[in-house]
Motif scaffolding. Structure first.
Motif, PDB file in Angstrom:
ATOM      1  N   ALA A  37      16.424  25.391  37.989  1.00 49.77           N
ATOM      2  CA  ALA A  37      16.068  25.713  39.570  1.00 49.77           C
ATOM      3  C   ALA A  37      15.739  24.669  40.404  1.00 49.77           C
ATOM      4  O   ALA A  37      16.101  24.337  41.550  1.00 49.77           O
ATOM      5  CB  ALA A  37      14.863  26.618  39.415  1.00 49.77           C
ATOM      6  N   LEU A  38      14.866  23.561  39.810  1.00 50.66           N
ATOM      7  CA  LEU A  38      14.655  22.154  40.410  1.00 50.66           C
ATOM      8  C   LEU A  38      15.847  21.328  40.824  1.00 50.66           C
ATOM      9  O   LEU A  38      16.007  20.970  41.801  1.00 50.66           O
ATOM     10  CB  LEU A  38      13.548  21.477  39.813  1.00 50.66           C
ATOM     11  CG  LEU A  38      12.856  20.420  40.270  1.00 50.66           C
ATOM     12  CD1 LEU A  38      12.400  20.628  41.685  1.00 50.66           C
ATOM     13  CD2 LEU A  38      11.805  19.670  39.371  1.00 50.66           C
ATOM     14  N   GLY A  39      16.700  21.342  39.891  1.00 48.07           N
ATOM     15  CA  GLY A  39      17.889  20.549  39.923  1.00 48.07           C
ATOM     16  C   GLY A  39      18.729  21.111  41.180  1.00 48.07           C
ATOM     17  O   GLY A  39      19.309  20.529  41.978  1.00 48.07           O
ATOM     18  N   ARG A  40      18.680  22.653  41.237  1.00 47.73           N
ATOM     19  CA  ARG A  40      19.409  23.114  42.365  1.00 47.73           C
ATOM     20  C   ARG A  40      18.812  22.807  43.517  1.00 47.73           C
ATOM     21  O   ARG A  40      19.518  22.835  44.765  1.00 47.73           O
ATOM     22  CB  ARG A  40      19.714  24.662  42.021  1.00 47.73           C
ATOM     23  CG  ARG A  40      20.569  24.865  40.675  1.00 47.73           C
ATOM     24  CD  ARG A  40      20.618  26.408  40.509  1.00 47.73           C
ATOM     25  NE  ARG A  40      21.718  26.477  39.286  1.00 47.73           N
ATOM     26  CZ  ARG A  40      21.853  27.672  38.894  1.00 47.73           C
ATOM     27  NH1 ARG A  40      21.444  28.732  39.157  1.00 47.73           N
ATOM     28  NH2 ARG A  40      22.632  27.539  37.897  1.00 47.73           N
ATOM     29  N   LEU A  41      17.415  22.999  43.640  1.00 49.91           N
ATOM     30  CA  LEU A  41      16.814  22.593  44.979  1.00 49.91           C
ATOM     31  C   LEU A  41      17.204  21.202  45.290  1.00 49.91           C
ATOM     32  O   LEU A  41      17.386  21.292  46.493  1.00 49.91           O
ATOM     33  CB  LEU A  41      15.303  22.702  44.711  1.00 49.91           C
ATOM     34  CG  LEU A  41      14.623  22.089  45.573  1.00 49.91           C
ATOM     35  CD1 LEU A  41      13.836  23.161  46.740  1.00 49.91           C
ATOM     36  CD2 LEU A  41      13.458  21.215  45.230  1.00 49.91           C
ATOM     37  N   VAL A  42      17.250  20.405  44.275  1.00 47.89           N
ATOM     38  CA  VAL A  42      17.727  18.805  44.908  1.00 47.89           C
ATOM     39  C   VAL A  42      18.970  18.767  45.358  1.00 47.89           C
ATOM     40  O   VAL A  42      19.287  18.239  46.424  1.00 47.89           O
ATOM     41  CB  VAL A  42      17.126  17.825  43.838  1.00 47.89           C
ATOM     42  CG1 VAL A  42      18.034  16.491  43.984  1.00 47.89           C
ATOM     43  CG2 VAL A  42      15.810  17.847  43.356  1.00 47.89           C
ATOM     44  N   SER A  43      19.868  19.693  44.881  1.00 49.22           N
ATOM     45  CA  SER A  43      21.206  19.686  45.295  1.00 49.22           C
ATOM     46  C   SER A  43      21.360  20.142  46.676  1.00 49.22           C
ATOM     47  O   SER A  43      22.095  19.678  47.360  1.00 49.22           O
ATOM     48  CB  SER A  43      22.087  20.391  44.221  1.00 49.22           C
ATOM     49  OG  SER A  43      22.294  19.696  43.148  1.00 49.22           O
ATOM     50  N   HIS A  44      20.744  21.418  46.979  1.00 50.61           N
ATOM     51  CA  HIS A  44      20.506  21.965  48.151  1.00 50.61           C
ATOM     52  C   HIS A  44      20.126  21.209  49.338  1.00 50.61           C
ATOM     53  O   HIS A  44      20.547  20.880  50.504  1.00 50.61           O
ATOM     54  CB  HIS A  44      19.904  23.467  48.028  1.00 50.61           C
ATOM     55  CG  HIS A  44      20.316  24.037  49.353  1.00 50.61           C
ATOM     56  ND1 HIS A  44      19.286  24.779  50.004  1.00 50.61           N
ATOM     57  CD2 HIS A  44      20.991  24.338  50.113  1.00 50.61           C
ATOM     58  CE1 HIS A  44      19.203  25.215  51.061  1.00 50.61           C
ATOM     59  NE2 HIS A  44      20.614  25.187  51.153  1.00 50.61           N
ATOM     60  N   ALA A  45      18.888  20.441  48.842  1.00 48.77           N
ATOM     61  CA  ALA A  45      18.443  19.476  49.929  1.00 48.77           C
ATOM     62  C   ALA A  45      19.514  18.403  50.279  1.00 48.77           C
ATOM     63  O   ALA A  45      19.268  18.031  51.416  1.00 48.77           O
ATOM     64  CB  ALA A  45      17.086  18.858  49.304  1.00 48.77           C
ATOM     65  N   GLU A  46      19.991  17.729  49.490  1.00 52.90           N
ATOM     66  CA  GLU A  46      20.866  16.796  49.362  1.00 52.90           C
ATOM     67  C   GLU A  46      22.006  17.137  50.333  1.00 52.90           C
ATOM     68  O   GLU A  46      22.662  16.682  51.238  1.00 52.90           O
ATOM     69  CB  GLU A  46      21.524  16.401  48.226  1.00 52.90           C
ATOM     70  CG  GLU A  46      20.610  15.558  47.451  1.00 52.90           C
ATOM     71  CD  GLU A  46      21.170  15.181  46.167  1.00 52.90           C
ATOM     72  OE1 GLU A  46      22.259  15.769  45.584  1.00 52.90           O
ATOM     73  OE2 GLU A  46      20.668  14.275  45.446  1.00 52.90           O
ATOM     74  N   GLN A  47      22.542  18.487  50.264  1.00 54.30           N
ATOM     75  CA  GLN A  47      23.451  19.187  51.096  1.00 54.30           C
ATOM     76  C   GLN A  47      23.054  19.414  52.487  1.00 54.30           C
ATOM     77  O   GLN A  47      23.761  19.237  53.549  1.00 54.30           O
ATOM     78  CB  GLN A  47      23.886  20.488  50.623  1.00 54.30           C
ATOM     79  CG  GLN A  47      24.733  20.431  49.105  1.00 54.30           C
ATOM     80  CD  GLN A  47      24.960  22.028  48.781  1.00 54.30           C
ATOM     81  OE1 GLN A  47      24.548  22.949  49.394  1.00 54.30           O
ATOM     82  NE2 GLN A  47      25.476  22.035  47.686  1.00 54.30           N
ATOM     83  N   LEU A  48      21.678  19.456  52.773  1.00 54.65           N
ATOM     84  CA  LEU A  48      21.177  19.540  54.047  1.00 54.65           C
ATOM     85  C   LEU A  48      20.915  18.182  54.835  1.00 54.65           C
ATOM     86  O   LEU A  48      20.635  18.076  55.746  1.00 54.65           O
ATOM     87  CB  LEU A  48      19.748  20.384  54.098  1.00 54.65           C
ATOM     88  CG  LEU A  48      19.794  21.610  53.595  1.00 54.65           C
ATOM     89  CD1 LEU A  48      18.476  22.393  53.363  1.00 54.65           C
ATOM     90  CD2 LEU A  48      20.565  22.522  54.672  1.00 54.65           C
ATOM     91  N   GLY A  49      21.204  17.048  53.864  1.00 52.68           N
ATOM     92  CA  GLY A  49      21.080  15.911  54.295  1.00 52.68           C
ATOM     93  C   GLY A  49      19.385  15.209  54.294  1.00 52.68           C
ATOM     94  O   GLY A  49      18.966  14.345  55.125  1.00 52.68           O
ATOM     95  N   ALA A  50      18.771  15.918  53.497  1.00 52.17           N
ATOM     96  CA  ALA A  50      17.060  15.530  53.198  1.00 52.17           C
ATOM     97  C   ALA A  50      17.071  14.038  52.624  1.00 52.17           C
ATOM     98  O   ALA A  50      17.900  13.692  51.931  1.00 52.17           O
ATOM     99  CB  ALA A  50      16.463  16.512  52.645  1.00 52.17           C
ATOM    100  N   ASP A  51      15.833  13.561  53.124  1.00 54.26           N
ATOM    101  CA  ASP A  51      15.314  12.316  52.497  1.00 54.26           C
ATOM    102  C   ASP A  51      14.319  12.744  51.377  1.00 54.26           C
ATOM    103  O   ASP A  51      13.970  12.159  50.428  1.00 54.26           O
ATOM    104  CB  ASP A  51      14.810  11.241  53.362  1.00 54.26           C
ATOM    105  CG  ASP A  51      15.642  10.712  54.421  1.00 54.26           C
ATOM    106  OD1 ASP A  51      17.059  10.506  53.908  1.00 54.26           O
ATOM    107  OD2 ASP A  51      15.687  10.893  55.413  1.00 54.26           O
ATOM    108  N   ALA A  52      13.848  14.183  51.553  1.00 54.37           N
ATOM    109  CA  ALA A  52      12.435  14.450  51.010  1.00 54.37           C
ATOM    110  C   ALA A  52      12.443  15.898  51.026  1.00 54.37           C
ATOM    111  O   ALA A  52      12.794  16.528  52.020  1.00 54.37           O
ATOM    112  CB  ALA A  52      11.198  13.715  51.215  1.00 54.37           C
ATOM    113  N   VAL A  53      11.681  16.502  50.023  1.00 50.79           N
ATOM    114  CA  VAL A  53      11.333  17.825  50.172  1.00 50.79           C
ATOM    115  C   VAL A  53      10.063  18.084  50.120  1.00 50.79           C
ATOM    116  O   VAL A  53       9.268  17.434  48.999  1.00 50.79           O
ATOM    117  CB  VAL A  53      11.862  18.843  49.010  1.00 50.79           C
ATOM    118  CG1 VAL A  53      11.423  20.443  49.023  1.00 50.79           C
ATOM    119  CG2 VAL A  53      13.343  18.675  49.199  1.00 50.79           C
ATOM    120  N   VAL A  54       9.160  18.622  50.996  1.00 50.35           N
ATOM    121  CA  VAL A  54       7.573  18.718  51.187  1.00 50.35           C
ATOM    122  C   VAL A  54       7.332  20.216  50.700  1.00 50.35           C
ATOM    123  O   VAL A  54       8.316  21.130  50.878  1.00 50.35           O
ATOM    124  CB  VAL A  54       7.226  18.118  52.534  1.00 50.35           C
ATOM    125  CG1 VAL A  54       7.304  16.565  52.530  1.00 50.35           C
ATOM    126  CG2 VAL A  54       7.528  18.997  53.562  1.00 50.35           C
TER     127      VAL A  54
END
Length: 117
Positions: A74-91
């Protein structure tokens, strides 16, 4: 703040933190909710061993391992989704779990995807 382990198709520099801010970083844009989930079901082999362990007491290692694997996925999928959004970080990162049906559960990883200055 956690530096993410390298997952296939993920950047190693994306930061994930439970905090509202990133130390030494200024949030300049909120991109939205990043999320990743997985639904995992028990299976007979684990249930049989867990049932035996339940008779004598102690940690049910089979389920501990199953849930740890589900959280990482689930964490790996969160990171992939954040990257698709163009994020530098997830808070404000969190985990949540819920029962989908008897013998299966959803593990949800979620947080706010942000751009940093």
């Amino acid at each position: 703040m956690t530096q993410m382990p390298q997952h296939p198709a993920t950047r190693s520099d994306l930061l994930v933190t439970m905090a509202d801010t990133v130390p030494n970083g200024e949030i300049v844009e909120v991109l939205g909710i990043a999320r990743g989930s997985v639904v995992r079901a028990r299976f007979f082999g684990r249930d049989f061993m867990a049932g035996l362990r339940n008779l004598v007491g102690g940690e049910v290692n089979e389920y501990t391992k199953l849930l740890a694997e589900a959280r990482e996925q689930a964490l790996g999928r969160l990171v992939s989704h954040a990257e698709q959004l163009g994020a530098d970080a997830v808070v404000t990162f969190r985990f949540s779990t819920s029962t989908v049906m008897e013998g299966s559960a959803e593990i949800l990883a979620y947080g706010t995807a942000v751009k940093l200055k």
